[in-house]
Design a protein around this motif. Structure first.
Motif, PDB file in Angstrom:
ATOM      1  N   ARG C 353      -2.176   5.137   9.444  1.00 44.65           N
ATOM      2  CA  ARG C 353      -1.915   3.772   8.809  1.00 44.65           C
ATOM      3  C   ARG C 353      -0.523   3.192   9.684  1.00 44.65           C
ATOM      4  O   ARG C 353       0.524   2.905  10.183  1.00 44.65           O
ATOM      5  CB  ARG C 353      -1.190   4.388   7.589  1.00 44.65           C
ATOM      6  CG  ARG C 353      -0.589   3.077   6.445  1.00 44.65           C
ATOM      7  CD  ARG C 353      -1.116   2.047   5.910  1.00 44.65           C
ATOM      8  NE  ARG C 353      -2.994   2.643   4.584  1.00 44.65           N
ATOM      9  CZ  ARG C 353      -1.939   3.514   3.951  1.00 44.65           C
ATOM     10  NH1 ARG C 353      -1.378   2.894   3.023  1.00 44.65           N
ATOM     11  NH2 ARG C 353      -3.556   3.857   2.885  1.00 44.65           N
ATOM     12  N   SER C 359       6.803  -4.201   6.993  1.00 44.48           N
ATOM     13  CA  SER C 359       7.474  -3.264   6.041  1.00 44.48           C
ATOM     14  C   SER C 359       8.589  -2.408   6.681  1.00 44.48           C
ATOM     15  O   SER C 359       8.675  -1.229   5.269  1.00 44.48           O
ATOM     16  CB  SER C 359       6.042  -2.261   5.871  1.00 44.48           C
ATOM     17  OG  SER C 359       4.923  -2.911   5.590  1.00 44.48           O
ATOM     18  N   ASP C 379       4.273   1.688   1.951  1.00 45.26           N
ATOM     19  CA  ASP C 379       2.974   1.122   2.254  1.00 45.26           C
ATOM     20  C   ASP C 379       1.788   2.107   1.308  1.00 45.26           C
ATOM     21  O   ASP C 379       0.738   2.059   1.718  1.00 45.26           O
ATOM     22  CB  ASP C 379       2.174   0.668   3.366  1.00 45.26           C
ATOM     23  CG  ASP C 379       3.203  -0.056   4.125  1.00 45.26           C
ATOM     24  OD1 ASP C 379       3.912  -1.131   3.237  1.00 45.26           O
ATOM     25  OD2 ASP C 379       3.225  -0.637   5.427  1.00 45.26           O
ATOM     26  N   ASP C 381      -0.550   3.181  -1.396  1.00 44.75           N
ATOM     27  CA  ASP C 381      -1.296   1.863  -2.772  1.00 44.75           C
ATOM     28  C   ASP C 381      -1.588   2.717  -3.321  1.00 44.75           C
ATOM     29  O   ASP C 381      -2.132   4.024  -3.926  1.00 44.75           O
ATOM     30  CB  ASP C 381      -2.586   1.895  -1.810  1.00 44.75           C
ATOM     31  CG  ASP C 381      -3.632   1.058  -2.778  1.00 44.75           C
ATOM     32  OD1 ASP C 381      -3.717   0.889  -4.721  1.00 44.75           O
ATOM     33  OD2 ASP C 381      -4.968   0.408  -2.424  1.00 44.75           O
ATOM     34  N   TRP C 382      -0.864   2.433  -4.597  1.00 41.40           N
ATOM     35  CA  TRP C 382      -0.116   3.156  -5.983  1.00 41.40           C
ATOM     36  C   TRP C 382      -1.758   3.311  -6.466  1.00 41.40           C
ATOM     37  O   TRP C 382      -2.006   3.867  -7.608  1.00 41.40           O
ATOM     38  CB  TRP C 382       0.977   2.279  -6.432  1.00 41.40           C
ATOM     39  CG  TRP C 382       2.449   3.263  -5.590  1.00 41.40           C
ATOM     40  CD1 TRP C 382       3.550   2.622  -5.011  1.00 41.40           C
ATOM     41  CD2 TRP C 382       2.782   4.682  -5.894  1.00 41.40           C
ATOM     42  NE1 TRP C 382       3.405   3.915  -4.339  1.00 41.40           N
ATOM     43  CE2 TRP C 382       3.878   5.229  -5.032  1.00 41.40           C
ATOM     44  CE3 TRP C 382       2.049   6.116  -6.458  1.00 41.40           C
ATOM     45  CZ2 TRP C 382       4.655   6.338  -5.036  1.00 41.40           C
ATOM     46  CZ3 TRP C 382       2.453   7.486  -6.446  1.00 41.40           C
ATOM     47  CH2 TRP C 382       3.394   7.601  -5.713  1.00 41.40           C
ATOM     48  N   GLY C 383      -2.279   1.968  -6.569  1.00 38.44           N
ATOM     49  CA  GLY C 383      -3.267   1.949  -6.878  1.00 38.44           C
ATOM     50  C   GLY C 383      -4.834   3.322  -7.108  1.00 38.44           C
ATOM     51  O   GLY C 383      -4.727   3.363  -8.226  1.00 38.44           O
ATOM     52  N   LEU C 409     -11.374   1.672  -3.040  1.00 43.38           N
ATOM     53  CA  LEU C 409     -10.833   0.625  -1.916  1.00 43.38           C
ATOM     54  C   LEU C 409     -12.178  -0.441  -1.942  1.00 43.38           C
ATOM     55  O   LEU C 409     -12.231  -1.561  -1.079  1.00 43.38           O
ATOM     56  CB  LEU C 409     -10.908   0.955  -0.847  1.00 43.38           C
ATOM     57  CG  LEU C 409      -9.416   2.201  -1.129  1.00 43.38           C
ATOM     58  CD1 LEU C 409      -9.178   2.400   0.269  1.00 43.38           C
ATOM     59  CD2 LEU C 409      -8.817   0.501  -0.344  1.00 43.38           C
TER      60      LEU C 409
END
Lengths: 339, 204, 417
Positions: C353, C359, C379, C381-383, C409
């Motif tokens: 990553r 960031s 960074d 991705d909590w989604g 994704l």
């Protein structure tokens, strides 16, 4: 008219050293032997591996004029020989791990070769053996061994095959024969002991690599073992010697029967004794007095469940069939001895 | 700092192009850093490579998200990958194609940038002619030297010579020089080809 | 001589200048270009006499290295990721035997899920193996540290791992200064082994050691690493004197003098962090950086000295101990025993990553404001994380995690990274 003199000791076909001229006697018969695996080690009474290793390494020492180094796999041979600060080894000796003796041998040989080249020599005078038991050879060390063969590295690998993981308490290895009782193949149920698999015949696998020299030997014929080691040292490149070494502890046999059992393994056809060069069999030790496998199986407690009441005669028959197949495949039967 | 992003496909020498650029910059006494955005990509898969050029040592090691220069080695990527992502308003764009920006369907995108800094070059054709293979990477660097003036064509030639050997180097250098001439000519010409084509077909 | 070249090739040239005698190679990305480069040098005769052995596994690579090092040959190998784990048993064995092997680890994540990109999970997994671990910030430093590593390894008779970020360094083209053979020969004496297989003086190496001496053997390994704490900076100074540039050492400070906040990091991210710190300094934030260059031995005193006057410490690391948190953080905290300050762990860059300056500025600003969670994933991705947690809560047979996340994704190829 001359009459041939029989030099054989009764029942063994082993010629007595005393009767030979000094230059024909075994390495072990000479006071100049190296005692590479010196006395005082902690092997069990009647240990076939200690006997085999002593003969094999001394023969290699004689063949190389003492210019020899050894890599050793983890296992009985390593544990009983080096309870530090004591060591039985009278040659440069390196133990690394259980599964890497062949690769360590490769590393030693590579270093020796570079040092020889730096000294302006084409080839190192010092030779390398790697050695281990059947677990360290046919199972966990198999990948490294095959790699060493495939690259044709200048190492003689000696496997002392006692058909199981004896150091850890007698568990099954891929060299454990069918029906043998071990701690992980108990004599329980309908098919007691080790299952009948396809087996893993390391000498034949070694031959499939078409390495210069492959041989099998037993501790019943120590002169033959010495001769094969000495012959192996006449070759360069990867060589493999598979030595059959009974284990009184693991097999449940009498300490005094080690050599007898090794001889019976050969005379039943259970363990074919042969030599091969570049992938083809060149010599076979013929069976002098063929005996049924039962004679070999009965003295061993690991097969005791085959002979109880009711026993497993069908299993004994399968083992006999496997021995018969060996006899056929390798032409083990002396034509004269055929019925 | 000048940041260049090169898009192409596995097998087109995308990574090599970025490396060549860095060597060319090095030849000119500058600091340069080239690196790929590596995947386990195989031939034909979209590949990205990056190059940073600066007058002082380059410390930053993140991927180039806002490039000053965009080189697209394969126009079939244009509608598959968002190649223009993050491109600076003053940025340069060089696309390997015989067609104009408009013909490629990029008219709207082209409007967001300075027209004289956008150009297409038939790099595969030039490469085919010189190398016998449609390898556009070195050719496009010749075009880039002409378009931007940020590196010299001689430095590009040096870099090619450094990385390749003998005939391959010579042929790539010849191809790069031809692309340099083609772009120089087009930029000099009264109807600087690409922008004009774009203007003609502007929807408004 | 200044050259523009790939990091892997630069390391291969540096190793070649150290005159290795045995090199064992087994390919794994992103280490491949290093051993390919060395293979070419041996094959062309430029590095004769040297044995280059293509082995059948990483386990064999380290095993061959053990044999050759014990026979007195200067020995080198390189690996990464799964390869390091596959050789782990031999990694411990090499240090236990005290063999001065030098190995490059082209740092890469460990699967599953399989991932070829950079993080530090691989070498961190071997932090207790007895190997020294030196981390490189740049290709120049990677090159320089390899030369120092042979000297350090052979003086102490202990193996050294040189850790360089996979792809980010190994595959990056940048300017490096390649020293001359004379310079390297003047710095690195020929290998004089402490123990060696020799037919003139036969020894047994690798005996079993029972409870009566095992602790002492282990302590001596620790004692050697403690000695290394002194030798590493000395060797770095000797190197600077010979080669005219600084490289290696235990730690390196950047703008820490008056820093209230100090970021601790290792490897190539240090460069991006320097840019970040410069940018934040311009905004008036008193922030600095401590780069740990020797992770084993861990320089407790140097870390403590660098951090003790700060108000807060942010350890930014590319490694992660599942169920605990930061790996480096744990060691940094040990160095700060008894000192009260705010401590944060930022896990970043796992599996390649990207760690961007944007960031970093964001997360460090939160730290400076003491609004950061003690353990933060940069960074993240909590989604997609929360969707998966919801999926698992909703049904028993929720399926394979990695594949679920990728499906959420969609196509990632369309993005630049």
């Amino acid at each position: 008219m001359t009459q041939p003199v029989k030099f054989y000791q009764t029942g063994t076909f082993t010629v007595g050293n005393r009767l030979l001229s000094p230059d024909e006697r075994t390495v072990q018969a000479s006071i100049n032997r190296n005692n590479s695996l010196n006395s005082g080690h902690r092997a069990c009474q009647g240990c076939g591996e200690a006997l085999g290793a002593r003969y094999a390494v001394d023969a290699a020492m004689r063949a190389t004029g003492g210019q020899l180094m050894a890599a050793n796999a983890t296992g009985c041979l390593e544990v009983f020989s080096t309870p530090y600060p004591e060591t039985s080894w009278q040659l440069p000796w390196l133990h690394s791990l259980f599964g890497n003796a062949a690769a360590v041998g490769t590393g030693i040989a590579a270093a020796l070769q570079v040092k020889a080249e730096k000294a302006g020599k084409a080839r190192s005078d010092v030779r390398v053996i790697a050695q281990g038991g059947d677990g360290g050879t046919t199972d966990i060390g198999f990948g490294c061994l095959s790699g060493m063969f495939e690259r044709n590295d200048d190492v003689l690998y000696i496997c002392y095959d006692n058909e199981g993981y004896m150091n850890t308490g007698v568990q099954r290895s891929s060299a454990t024969p069918p029906a043998a009782r071990t701690a992980t193949t108990q004599a329980l149920g309908d098919a007691p002991g080790a299952p009948f698999g396809q087996g893993k015949n390391l000498p034949l696998i070694a031959m499939a690599h078409e390495i210069p020299y492959v041989a099998t030997a037993t501790v019943a014929d120590l002169r033959d073992l010495e001769a094969k080691v000495e012959k192996a040292m006449t070759f360069h490149g990867a060589r493999y010697l598979h030595v059959f070494v009974p284990c009184p502890l693991g097999w449940g046999s009498a300490a005094c029967d080690t050599i007898k059992l090794a001889r019976l393994a050969r005379e039943t056809g259970i363990f074919p004794v042969f030599e091969a060069e570049n992938g083809a069999v060149t010599e076979v030790t013929k069976i002098r007095h063929r005996v049924p496998v039962e004679a070999y199986l009965r003295p061993q407690k690991r097969f005791a469940h085959l002979f109880g009441d009711p026993g497993h005669p069908e299993t004994v028959a399968r083992i006999q069939a496997a021995a018969d197949r060996n006899i056929e495949r390798f032409g083990l039967l002396d034509e004269k001895a055929r019925p | 700092m000048l940041q260049i992003r090169i898009h192409g496909r596995g097998g087109q020498g995308v990574v090599t192009a970025a490396e060549l650029l860095s060597i060319a910059a090095f030849e000119q006494g500058r600091h340069a850093q080239a690196f790929p955005s590596f995947g386990s990509e195989r031939t034909g898969a979209p590949v990205v490579a990056f190059c940073r050029i600066d007058d002082r040592p380059i410390r930053r090691r993140e991927p180039i998200l806002a490039p000053d220069v965009l080189i697209v080695q394969d126009p079939t990527l244009l509608h598959q990958v968002d190649v223009f992502q993050g491109l600076q308003p003053e940025g340069y764009v060089l696309i390997n194609s015989r067609r104009s920006f408009d013909e490629l369907g990029l008219g709207e995108i082209a409007d967001r940038f300075r027209h004289e800094r956008l150009i297409t070059v038939p790099a595969s054709e030039i490469a085919l002619e010189h190398l016998g293979r449609p390898l556009p990477n070195a050719v496009l660097l010749g075009g880039f030297a002409a378009l931007s003036g940020l590196i010299t064509i001689d430095a590009v030639a040096h870099a090619i010579d450094d990385k390749f050997k003998g005939e391959v180097a010579a042929k790539n250098i010849a191809a790069a020089r031809e692309a340099f001439e083609v772009v120089t000519e087009r930029l000099r010409g009264p109807s600087a080809q690409t922008p004009t084509a774009t203007e003609e077909s502007r929807p408004c | 001589m200044l050259k523009q070249m790939e990091g892997s090739v630069a390391v291969a040239e540096a190793v070649a200048l150290c005159r290795p005698e045995v090199i064992c190679a087994y390919p794994i990305s992103p280490q491949t270009h290093i051993v390919e480069g060395l293979g070419a040098l041996v094959k062309s005769g430029a590095l004769e006499p040297c044995a280059f052995i293509n082995v059948e596994s990483e386990f064999a690579a380290m095993s061959v290295a053990i044999g050759s090092s014990a026979t007195g040959a200067r020995t080198y190998t390189a690996t990464a990721s799964q390869g390091l784990l596959f050789m782990a048993e031999a990694v411990y064995n090499a240090s236990g035997l005290g063999l001065p092997i030098v190995m490059t680890v082209a740092n890469r994540a460990i699967g599953a899920p399989i991932n070829i990109w950079n993080d530090h999970s691989d070498s961190m997994s071997q932090r207790d193996s007895g190997w020294l671990q030196l981390f490189a910030e740049s290709n120049q430093e990677a090159l320089d540290i390899h030369i120092q590593a042979f000297k350090l390894a052979e003086e102490l008779s202990m193996p050294v791992m040189v850790c360089m970020d996979g792809f980010i360094l190994t595959h990056a083209y940048e300017r490096v200064d390649i020293p001359t053979q004379e310079q390297v020969d003047g710095f690195l004496p020929p290998y004089e082994p402490r123990q060696v297989l020799d037919t003139a003086e036969p020894v047994s190496i690798g005996a079993m050691v029972g409870p009566e001496a095992f602790m002492e053997v282990r302590y001596l390994a620790h004692a050697k690493q403690t000695m290394a704490l002194e030798r590493i900076p000395e060797i770095a100074r000797e190197f600077e004197a010979s080669f005219g540039r600084a490289a290696g050492g235990l730690v390196r400070r950047y703008r820490t003098e008056d820093a209230e906040t100090i970021v601790v990091a290792l490897g190539s991210v240090v460069g991006t962090l320097e840019e970040t710190i410069d940018a934040m300094r311009e905004q008036g934030v008193k922030i600095g950086l401590l780069s740990i260059r020797s992770f084993r031995p861990f320089p407790l005193a140097a870390v403590r000295a660098a951090l003790q006057h700060a108000e807060r410490v942010v350890v930014l690391e590319k490694s992660f101990s599942v169920g605990l948190g930061g790996v480096v953080s744990t060691d940094v905290r040990l160095a700060l025993s008894g000192i009260q300050l705010h401590g944060y762990t930022v896990v970043a860059g796992l599996g390649g990553r990207s760690i961007t300056q944007a960031s970093l500025e964001r997360v460090l600003a939160e730290a400076v404001a003491d609004k950061l969670e003690p353990l933060t994933f940069l960074d993240l991705d909590w989604g997609i994380v929360n969707r998966q947690l919801a999926r698992e809560a909703a049904m028993r047979r929720s399926g394979p995690i990695a594949e679920n996340l990728l499906r959420d994704l969609g196509t990632v190829q369309a993005k630049v990274h």
